[in-house]
Scaffold this motif. Structure first.
Motif: not given
Length: 508
Positions: A386-387, A429, A440
């Motif tokens: 994930r970012p 992101s 991501s």
């Protein structure tokens, strides 16, 4: 307006960076190896600090020690309390500090056996007849780690007998860098030494015959040529290939086959020989030791499907503050200077133990939040990264971004998918083309690599094609960003990949 002196009372708030606070901030960003070195230095300077070894146990023959009140340095979560501290005392404490604060003279019965031995008894003598209560120091017999310069100088002493040539050779050896190359022009060396360019070239040719093969070269082509001559493989075709390394770097195999006069199979064999050579022969004698990566935190799966985050105790130094020893020696202090020294030692020791405890708790807190945020990565892999940025972690745990940045610097976490630096989980992101959750940057890099690995020689993906495929997968990305990610993965362009794949297909 008259200027008159007056007294005024004001109240204001300010942040003062004390030396202790600055040192605590410094400890926070140290790696485990640097922290261990710092603690070792403090243990040498501060007589009130003691190290807790993991396997430390009280000797059965030692006399019971009086209860001591100690302050435990944290390893983060299970440090001993003051009540438990006497069980962790170090043996022979008085003997360790007896040379600093000597007590009454020890009785003769307590003297070491070697000191009370008869004149003819040599059992307490070390190597060479020098007294040593524990025998010779084994570190004195450890072989010295050879450097590249030492290795070349030994060979020079055997290969060159003329004093003038040896002087030139020593100067050339000093100019060899860590990779094994001489970067300075021979004309400059000749002018500096006051010798002819022919003599410098002749001695350089001798040095280039030394081990490791390829040493003292001036260019990459010369380094590879020396190694090929050693293998008796420097034929005209190979010479032409070495002189045109730029074409090999661009994977222009058609031009290489034409100028070398070889077919696809011979060119593939020649390129395989080049890849087997060492472009940096000096690295076999690196001057710096490679520091191993020591994880600070470990993550493992729990039975309920969650993740357990734990600090690795072996990577955290554990020390104690000997309060009883301080109380004993401060009474025997003869003047204010000694009392001041002991007080400063106590304050420094207490500060260090608190700083180590706070550091361990902060690392555990940050790592736990990172694991919570990146649960998808641990479960499914890098495609589900994930970012994440510093502000998200700082807001979640109630800390400042700078603190999180220091915590994640030079810290590593051991996961079921490998050991990663904590900063690895912080990625930029990339917007979702469909308006959903952002992607991501590391996950997008992973998708680009998978696409390129799966391409066929007849359908090599260009950067524009990759952009279209990513847009179809919901990733809003520009072509220049794809090119930047591809270059960061060290993947050549589509033109170079097409040449390479066609050349490999032709040889098979």
């Amino acid at each position: 307006m008259a200027l008159i002196p007056k007294l005024a009372l004001r109240q204001a708030q300010s942040l003062v960076m004390t030396p202790q606070l600055m040192q605590a901030i410094k400890l926070l960003q140290l790696s485990s190896l640097d922290l261990a070195a710092y603690v070792d230095k403090e243990l040498e300077q501060n007589p009130l600090l003691e190290r807790i070894e993991p396997s430390e146990q009280r000797s059965e023959t030692a006399e019971p020690a009086a209860p001591e009140s100690r302050t435990a340095a944290a390893d983060g979560w299970d440090g001993p309390t003051q009540a438990e501290a006497p069980q962790l005392t170090m043996d022979r404490l008085d003997a360790d500090f007896g040379n600093v604060f000597p007590d009454d003279a020890a009785p003769a019965a307590e003297l070491p056996k070697a000191a009370a031995a008869e004149p003819g008894d040599w059992s307490g003598l070390g190597v060479g007849g020098a007294f040593s209560g524990e025998g010779g120091d084994i570190e004195a017999y450890v072989a010295e780690r050879a450097t590249l310069g030492d290795h070349l100088e030994r060979q020079l002493a055997i290969a060159v007998a003329d004093p003038a040539d040896r002087l030139i050779g020593l100067h050339l050896v000093d100019l060899v860098d860590a990779a094994g190359y001489i970067r300075e022009p021979l004309e400059t060396i000749s002018e500096r030494l006051g010798s002819s360019i022919e003599d410098v070239e002749r001695v350089l040719g001798i040095v280039q015959t030394f081990e490791p093969t390829g040493i003292a070269a001036r260019t990459l082509a010369e380094c590879l040529a020396i190694q090929l001559r050693e293998r008796d493989r420097f034929d005209p075709a190979m010479r032409t290939l070495v002189e045109n390394l730029d074409l090999a770097a661009r994977r222009d195999f058609a031009a290489l086959k034409r100028i070398c006069g070889v077919d696809d199979e011979d060119l593939a064999d020649m390129l395989a020989e080049l890849r087997a050579l060492d472009p940096k022969p000096g690295h076999a004698f690196g001057s710096e030791l490679v520091q191993p990566v020591v994880p600070d935190v470990s993550v493992r799966a729990a039975s309920d499907g969650s993740w357990l985050v734990e600090l690795i105790a072996d990577s955290l130094p554990r020390v104690l503050v000997n309060q009883s020893y301080y109380a004993r020696v401060v009474r025997t202090a003869k003047n204010e200077v000694e009392k001041t020294f002991l007080t400063e030692c106590l304050q420094t020791a207490n500060w260090l133990t608190r700083s180590l405890e706070q550091r361990a708790r902060t690392i555990l807190k940050v790592a736990t939040e990172i694991v919570r945020q990146q649960d998808g990565f641990l479960t499914y892999g890098v495609a589900h990264l994930r970012p994440l940025n510093l502000r998200m972690i700082a807001d979640a745990i109630g800390m400042h971004e700078s603190t999180v940045s220091r915590v994640t610097a030079n810290k590593y976490i051991a996961t079921p998918r490998g050991v990663f630096e904590l900063k690895y989980f912080f990625t930029a992101s990339i917007a979702n083309a469909d308006g959903g959750d952002a992607h991501s940057a590391e996950a997008v890099r992973h998708r680009i690599r998978i696409m390129i690995d799966a391409e066929s020689p007849d359908d090599v993906l260009s950067d524009d094609t990759i952009v279209k495929l990513l847009h179809g997968g919901g990733v809003e990305i520009a072509r220049r960003t794809v090119a930047k990610y591809r270059e960061s993965l060290r993947i050549p362009s589509s033109v170079q990949r097409r040449r390479e794949k066609k050349g490999m297909a032709a040889t098979t």
